[in-house]
Motif scaffolding. Structure first.
Motif, PDB file in Angstrom:
ATOM      1  N   PHE A  25      -6.642  -5.103   0.176  1.00 54.44           N
ATOM      2  CA  PHE A  25      -5.899  -4.301  -0.787  1.00 54.44           C
ATOM      3  C   PHE A  25      -4.574  -4.994  -1.062  1.00 54.44           C
ATOM      4  N   ALA A  26      -4.043  -4.758  -2.244  1.00 48.72           N
ATOM      5  CA  ALA A  26      -2.745  -5.299  -2.646  1.00 48.72           C
ATOM      6  C   ALA A  26      -2.189  -4.364  -3.714  1.00 48.72           C
ATOM      7  N   ARG A  27      -1.002  -3.845  -3.432  1.00 51.69           N
ATOM      8  CA  ARG A  27      -0.395  -2.922  -4.388  1.00 51.69           C
ATOM      9  C   ARG A  27       1.121  -2.984  -4.292  1.00 51.69           C
ATOM     10  N   PRO A  28       1.777  -2.801  -5.419  1.00 53.70           N
ATOM     11  CA  PRO A  28       3.233  -2.751  -5.380  1.00 53.70           C
ATOM     12  C   PRO A  28       3.698  -1.525  -4.595  1.00 53.70           C
ATOM     13  N   GLU A  29       4.813  -1.687  -3.891  1.00 54.66           N
ATOM     14  CA  GLU A  29       5.408  -0.531  -3.222  1.00 54.66           C
ATOM     15  C   GLU A  29       6.070   0.336  -4.285  1.00 54.66           C
ATOM     16  N   ASN A  30       6.358   1.571  -3.941  1.00 54.30           N
ATOM     17  CA  ASN A  30       7.015   2.468  -4.883  1.00 54.30           C
ATOM     18  C   ASN A  30       8.520   2.448  -4.714  1.00 54.30           C
ATOM     19  N   ASN A  31       9.216   2.560  -5.827  1.00 51.27           N
ATOM     20  CA  ASN A  31      10.661   2.752  -5.832  1.00 51.27           C
ATOM     21  C   ASN A  31      10.950   4.208  -5.461  1.00 51.27           C
ATOM     22  N   PRO A  32      12.190   4.526  -5.126  1.00 50.33           N
ATOM     23  CA  PRO A  32      12.528   5.920  -4.789  1.00 50.33           C
ATOM     24  C   PRO A  32      12.144   6.927  -5.876  1.00 50.33           C
ATOM     25  N   ASP A  33      12.138   6.480  -7.133  1.00 46.81           N
ATOM     26  CA  ASP A  33      11.789   7.404  -8.224  1.00 46.81           C
ATOM     27  C   ASP A  33      10.276   7.512  -8.446  1.00 46.81           C
ATOM     28  N   GLY A  34       9.489   6.807  -7.616  1.00 40.72           N
ATOM     29  CA  GLY A  34       8.035   6.865  -7.724  1.00 40.72           C
ATOM     30  C   GLY A  34       7.423   5.780  -8.583  1.00 40.72           C
ATOM     31  N   SER A  35       8.244   5.031  -9.302  1.00 42.27           N
ATOM     32  CA  SER A  35       7.715   3.938 -10.123  1.00 42.27           C
ATOM     33  C   SER A  35       7.345   2.748  -9.226  1.00 42.27           C
ATOM     34  N   ALA A  36       6.488   1.889  -9.733  1.00 44.21           N
ATOM     35  CA  ALA A  36       6.037   0.723  -8.964  1.00 44.21           C
ATOM     36  C   ALA A  36       7.119  -0.356  -8.934  1.00 44.21           C
ATOM     37  N   ASN A  37       7.342  -0.898  -7.754  1.00 50.54           N
ATOM     38  CA  ASN A  37       8.254  -2.030  -7.587  1.00 50.54           C
ATOM     39  C   ASN A  37       7.394  -3.295  -7.599  1.00 50.54           C
ATOM     40  N   LEU A  38       7.264  -3.909  -8.754  1.00 47.79           N
ATOM     41  CA  LEU A  38       6.384  -5.072  -8.885  1.00 47.79           C
ATOM     42  C   LEU A  38       6.865  -6.270  -8.076  1.00 47.79           C
TER      43      LEU A  38
END
Length: 157
Positions: A25-38
């Motif tokens: 698996f590979a996925r961007p972590e989430n920012n505090p606001d829930g958006s993806a941190n690419l």
């Protein structure tokens, strides 16, 4: 430069969703606001079947900079990860992600497959930790330590 890196990372994410190796698996972590941190991805790398690494899914962090893809990402496993080519801080010594071996065409998929290959095929010419000494002197003890480590990283269901 940041626009180029974000465009490339967006494309990497789309490509990964369409075509990625089984068990990874590979996925961007989430920012505090829930958006993806690419720029920061969390990945899971399964140990290959038939190797001491089998049974574990190893957490890999990939940190991209705004200079990506011109510069390689920083890839790391957990601190004190037991492997000859992993520094005590978790950074990985692998040619395709080092400045000298990096090519902008290298994809996230190639990175995770390269790390998986490195797990069972250490580069003895580029040791990064004391695990190298055990690997060279006592393969039975080395494999035992690897199998113990695999238990600490079970597959996530």
């Amino acid at each position: 430069m940041a626009e180029l890196s974000l465009a490339r990372l967006t494309e990497e994410r789309k490509t990964w969703r369409k075509d990625h190796p089984v068990g990874f698996f590979a996925r961007p972590e989430n920012n505090p606001d829930g958006s993806a941190n690419l720029y920061k991805w969390l990945c899971g790398i399964p140990g290959k079947e038939g190797t001491p690494w089998e049974g574990g899914v190893y957490p890999l962090s990939i940190q991209f900079s705004s200079e990506y893809p011109s510069k390689p990402p920083r890839c790391s496993l957990p601190p004190n990860f037991f492997h000859p080519n992993v520094f005590p801080n978790g950074d990985i010594c692998l040619s395709i992600i080092n400045e000298s071996g990096w090519k902008p065409s290298i994809s996230v998929k190639q990175i995770v497959l390269g790390v998986q290959e490195l797990l069972d095929t250490p580069n003895t010419k580029s040791p990064a930790s004391n695990a190298y000494k055990i690997y060279e002197k006592d393969r039975v003890d080395y494999n035992k330590k690897v199998k113990e480590q695999a238990k600490r990283y079970p597959p996530q269901l």
